[in-house]
Design a protein around this motif. Structure first.
Motif: not given
Length: 353
Positions: A303-307, A309
């Motif tokens: 994800t854009p947050r670095g987690t 998906d």
């Protein structure tokens, strides 16, 4: 992917695969054939292969680099690198063949590549036998107490429920499997030391009070595992003593006092870290490749947050009994991997991590 079996003498169909991972090097393919036809000869065949690898390495080390620079030197170094990589792959597959042979000796077949069965209308993946008792007998009583705690932390209050079926992320099950392999490796390593000190009657005086154990577990004592995918095994060569809190029941749920567990907790941080590290790069690679062969290569989307998906994770239907068997096999795989790595290292010294 599977270890290719030789053709039956009276049939054109290949025999059933004996392991999820297909061995590709000439040494690995040779050992695969022996595993199928004469598994008891695998140790002798491995001895010969290790002698040849040692001879080849010694010969390479005695060669002098060309004094001239330029193309000749680049070519020389490239050839040496290719040969070193070939030896590394051969060593990996020797380790794997020895682990498979130990399962065969124990009469415990390895679980095949995970896929829904066409013979089960529900699409369950776990039609393999449990073999819990056979797997239990492959560990010391003290080590099996630790394994039961590991299972309790993963399965929580479902530990005694062998029939209920759940849909679980295949990626997540792969993470649990890889972590359990590394846990088994760690457990065999510390149990070996524990059994030696017990025999010599030099065990330290450690408390067996359950409250102290649970407090230490809750505070994260011991090596930890926190992976976004099992592909990251190679970059995190630590093992989860307590399965990283994977259980729905939470840290400490269902834990029982264990003398080996409190013995491990008496280690200082440096000793614990050393015991929790996979020693050779070849063993790390085998854990990664075996897990990938069993569960497939995951498509990890960030994800854009670095987690990670998880919305597109493949779900599989598996009973809690099947999940227990997977974990027991994984822990045993890690235990065997420690044994065979030690054996191979005594004959062909690895470059240790």
């Amino acid at each position: 992917m599977a270890v290719r079996a030789s053709l039956n003498s009276d049939s054109d169909e290949p025999a059933a695969p004996i392991a999820p991972l297909q061995l590709e090097s000439p040494v690995g393919q040779f050992l695969s054939q022996i595993l199928v036809s004469h598994p008891h000869l695998v140790p002798a065949a491995v001895e010969q292969q290790l002698e040849q690898l040692q001879t080849d390495r010694d010969s390479e080390q005695k060669k002098e680099e060309p004094s001239a620079s330029g193309t000749d030197l680049v070519l020389y170094r490239r050839i040496a690198e290719v040969k070193a990589n070939e030896r590394k792959k051969a060593l990996e597959e020797i380790l794997y063949a020895l682990v498979v042979q130990k399962f065969m000796d124990a009469n415990v077949p390895l679980i095949p590549a995970i896929a829904p069965s066409s013979s089960d209308p529900s699409g369950r993946v776990d039609l393999w036998p449990s073999l819990d008792e056979k797997l239990e007998q492959l560990h010391s009583p003290e080590a099996y107490e630790m394994i039961q705690n590991h299972l309790a932390l993963i399965l929580g209050n479902r530990l005694g429920d062998g029939t209920s079926v759940a849909q679980i992320s295949k990626l997540r099950v792969g993470q649990v499997y890889a972590a359990s392999v590394m846990y088994g490796y760690f457990l065999k390593r510390v149990d070996q030391r524990f059994q030696l000190e017990k025999t010599m009657k030099v065990l330290p005086n450690v408390s067996d009070e359950e409250s102290n154990v649970e407090q230490a577990v809750g505070e994260g004592t011991g090596p930890t595992v926190a992976r976004d995918s099992y592909e990251s095994v190679s970059s995190h060569p630590e093992v989860s003593s307590w399965s990283g809190g994977m259980s729905n029941g939470g840290i400490g749920h269902g834990l029982k006092p264990s003398r080996l567990r409190t013995y491990v907790m008496s280690f200082d941080g440096e000793t614990l870290q050393r015991y929790a590290t996979i020693r050779s790069k070849e063993a790390v690679s085998i854990i990664e490749k075996h897990t990938e062969a069993l569960f497939g290569r995951p498509e990890v989307v960030m994800t854009p947050r670095g987690t990670v998906d998880s919305s597109n994770d493949e779900l599989i239907k598996i009973s809690f009994g099947g999940l227990k068997r997977l974990v027991l096999e994984a822990v045993t795989f890690g235990s065997f991997l420690w044994d065979v790595e030690s054996y191979v290292d005594s004959r062909y010294h690895f470059v240790m991590n």
